[in-house]
Design an enzyme around this catalytic site. Structure first.
Site, PDB file in Angstrom:
ATOM      1  N   SER A   1      92.491  26.295  68.952  1.00  0.00           N
ATOM      2  CA  SER A   1      91.452  26.756  68.028  1.00  0.00           C
ATOM      3  C   SER A   1      91.555  28.257  67.790  1.00  0.00           C
ATOM      4  O   SER A   1      91.401  28.733  66.655  1.00  0.00           O
ATOM      5  CB  SER A   1      90.073  26.397  68.574  1.00  0.00           C
ATOM      6  OG  SER A   1      89.048  26.873  67.734  1.00  0.00           O
TER       7      SER A   1
ATOM      8  N   ALA B   1      94.397  28.993  65.442  1.00  0.00           N
ATOM      9  CA  ALA B   1      94.039  28.652  64.066  1.00  0.00           C
ATOM     10  C   ALA B   1      93.152  29.730  63.450  1.00  0.00           C
ATOM     11  O   ALA B   1      93.342  30.119  62.280  1.00  0.00           O
ATOM     12  CB  ALA B   1      93.330  27.298  64.031  1.00  0.00           C
ATOM     13  N   HIS B   2      92.182  30.240  64.217  1.00  0.00           N
ATOM     14  CA  HIS B   2      91.316  31.308  63.709  1.00  0.00           C
ATOM     15  C   HIS B   2      92.120  32.581  63.429  1.00  0.00           C
ATOM     16  O   HIS B   2      91.880  33.265  62.424  1.00  0.00           O
ATOM     17  CB  HIS B   2      90.190  31.597  64.701  1.00  0.00           C
ATOM     18  CG  HIS B   2      89.054  30.611  64.642  1.00  0.00           C
ATOM     19  ND1 HIS B   2      89.139  29.364  65.209  1.00  0.00           N
ATOM     20  CD2 HIS B   2      87.833  30.683  64.060  1.00  0.00           C
ATOM     21  CE1 HIS B   2      88.001  28.713  64.998  1.00  0.00           C
ATOM     22  NE2 HIS B   2      87.186  29.489  64.300  1.00  0.00           N
ATOM     23  N   GLU B   3      93.044  32.904  64.305  1.00  0.00           N
ATOM     24  CA  GLU B   3      93.865  34.090  64.096  1.00  0.00           C
ATOM     25  C   GLU B   3      94.745  33.922  62.858  1.00  0.00           C
ATOM     26  O   GLU B   3      94.965  34.882  62.102  1.00  0.00           O
ATOM     27  CB  GLU B   3      94.727  34.341  65.330  1.00  0.00           C
ATOM     28  CG  GLU B   3      95.665  35.526  65.216  1.00  0.00           C
ATOM     29  CD  GLU B   3      94.942  36.850  65.041  1.00  0.00           C
ATOM     30  OE1 GLU B   3      95.530  37.782  64.457  1.00  0.00           O
ATOM     31  OE2 GLU B   3      93.781  36.962  65.505  1.00  0.00           O
TER      32      GLU B   3
ATOM     33  N   LEU C   1      92.442  34.562  59.779  1.00  0.00           N
ATOM     34  CA  LEU C   1      92.129  35.983  59.618  1.00  0.00           C
ATOM     35  C   LEU C   1      93.371  36.784  59.234  1.00  0.00           C
ATOM     36  O   LEU C   1      93.298  37.707  58.410  1.00  0.00           O
ATOM     37  CB  LEU C   1      91.525  36.525  60.910  1.00  0.00           C
ATOM     38  CG  LEU C   1      90.134  35.975  61.273  1.00  0.00           C
ATOM     39  CD1 LEU C   1      89.738  36.417  62.675  1.00  0.00           C
ATOM     40  CD2 LEU C   1      89.095  36.428  60.259  1.00  0.00           C
TER      41      LEU C   1
END
Length: 518
Positions: A451, A454-456, A459
């Site tokens: 997770s 995926a967030h990195e 962004l």
């Protein structure tokens, strides 16, 4: 005589009221229409007493033991008025901004981001369509895996699918950089890319599991030398199909009973949850296209459906999406971009490290409220309106895409409740898959790791800066959860909810400032 009957009825009513007050202690809120008869009787008794009190010369006030609507013990849960107030507040913000712009520039709104929104929009649409269509190769691949012995799923099939998914993700992740798209186009494309990636993975790996289950069921037609071990049980329990008849043979009865139950388990696994379709009847282009359009990330052979499409509901939700996007643009133009531009200029002229961090801290503080508004608008536009519109178009019956995440006491609870489609995907395809090989804490850590990556990625694609701030913030949630669930803090719901909201609002503003300015 009538007067005595009236007095007697009044005394009985008063006795009923006292008895009910002793039973329920008065800690209740307005009585709903579908309340139990005992509750309605109590309410009727109180109404009769109030009617008697109206005969008094001096007005009386009814005092009972009851709590406020915001009290945790209150049974009242309808706060839609605050939802209306939220929209009224945003309308006030827009009107105020328009009046100020009219006075300063002569135009009601100056949307400098409009050029980014319409830039190369046809190329974005064609690329997005090609990206989605390229996942359909999973369908012929699975028909091949189902028939081939060498490339069956648990041999080379899973390798072929995994390699294709890795190459697919690498290509489409770099495509916006190659084409040099605007950040607004990358926001949409990257988020849609990750959603389609999860859909493709769920479809492939679930169909692969069904393919192996089907092979094993057919192998039991000649059970000599075949494995009689029970099928692996996933976290969700299964039951038996009792409609499948037992094949009569002359072998050991106990072995035959075990064989019958095993066949039932395997046949049950191949059937859809609603019992209308079985694998491989689902391996059609129409079924795959339907799954792509359905607002879910976890593939099932069949989903519950509503009777019809409510086209007015689709229209309202589409209009709401456009309204949310408009409000997000106004919020960014009026309250975020000017702050970032001013901070960028000030940071370039900073003469010391202390002044640098002071400017950064002030910028984060000024963006706290705008980013909280942006987060709520993004949440509403995606989980209430976009997913709701697609659910209406596909007649997808399960519309609960989120729970009451605003009452979360820690980040683990928030991750479960604010985005149910993603939570279900991670629980089914990451956590449960990992837990078969490692311990539960390690499986949880792997889930958070994927997770965080995926967030990195999101962004980094938006800002074109891969700094690791988002990854670090996501992984920091694990020790924070451990602290919040320690014996010193656990159970203090209000305190943990305050800490959750503070970290949420602060984290959003901080991520923006770090990725844009540093």
């Amino acid at each position: 005589m009538p007067h005595q009957i009236s007095r007697g009825w009044s005394q009985v009513s008063f006795g009923v009221h006292v008895a009910c007050a002793n039973c329920h202690s008065g800690r209740s809120t307005p009585i709903p229409q579908d309340a139990p008869p005992s509750v309605q009787a109590s309410s009727s008794a109180r109404r009769q007493i109030r009617a008697q009190n109206k005969r008094r010369i001096f007005p009386t006030v009814e005092y009972v033991d009851r709590v406020s609507h915001f009290d945790p013990d209150s049974e009242y849960h309808d706060f839609r008025g605050f939802f209306v107030l939220f929209w009224i507040g945003l309308a006030i913000m827009v009107i105020t901004s328009m009046l100020r712009n009219m006075r300063e520039t002569g135009y009601p709104l100056i949307i400098r981001q409009w050029g980014y929104l319409k830039e190369r929009v046809w190329e974005l649409g064609l690329s997005d369509g090609a990206m989605v269509f390229s996942t359909a190769i999973s369908l012929p691949l699975h028909k091949w895996f189902m028939k081939s012995n060498l490339f069956r799923w648990n041999r080379l099939g899973v390798v072929v699918q995994s390699v294709y998914q890795a190459l697919w993700l690498a290509f489409w992740t770099t495509w916006p950089f190659i084409r040099d798209w605007s950040w607004t186009a990358q926001v949409f494309f990257t988020l849609h890319l990750l959603a389609i990636m999860m859909k493709m993975h769920s479809y492939a790996f679930y169909c692969g599991h069904l393919s192996e289950t089907r092979r094993r069921l057919f192998d039991l037609d000649k059970p000599d030398g075949r494995s009689m071990s029970a099928p692996y049980r996933y976290p969700r329990p299964r039951t038996h199909l009792h409609e499948i008849p037992q094949s009569p043979t002359n072998e050991d009865p106990d072995k035959q009973e075990a064989l019958r139950l095993l066949r039932e388990d395997l046949a049950f696994e191949l059937a859809s949850p609603l019992g209308n379709v079985s694998y491989p009847q689902n391996l059609t282009l129409a079924n795959y296209a339907d799954f792509i359009l359905c607002p879910t990330l976890c593939y099932e052979i069949e989903y519950p459906r509503t009777p019809r499409i409510r086209w007015m509901e689709v229209f309202y939700k589409t209009l709401a999406v456009a309204g949310c996007i408009f409000l997000m643009i106004v919020t960014a133009e009026e309250f975020i971009l000017p702050v970032l531009n001013e901070a960028s200029d000030n940071l370039r002229s900073a003469r010391s490290v202390g002044e640098f961090f002071l400017i950064l801290g002030e910028t984060i503080g000024r963006m706290l409220f705008p980013f909280m508004v942006m987060f709520l608008l993004v949440f509403l536009s995606i989980f209430e309106y976009v997913l709701g519109a697609f659910a209406e178009l596909t007649r997808f019956a399960d519309r609960q895409f989120y729970a009451d995440w605003w009452n979360s006491s820690d980040w683990l609870e928030f991750s479960r409740e604010w985005n149910k489609p993603v939570h279900h995907f991670f629980r089914r395809h990451v956590y449960s898959a990992s837990k078969t090989h490692v311990s539960r804490p390690v499986a949880t850590a792997i889930t958070f790791l994927i997770s965080a990556l995926a967030h990195e990625l999101v962004l980094g694609c938006i800002t074109r800066k891969f700094r690791g701030y988002g990854f670090f913030a996501m992984m920091l949630q694990m020790p924070i959860v451990m602290v919040q669930r320690s014996k010193y803090v656990k159970g203090k719901t209000l305190l943990n909810n305050v800490l959750f909201w503070c970290s949420m609002v602060l984290g959003l503003s901080m991520m923006c400032a770090l990725y844009v300015l540093v």
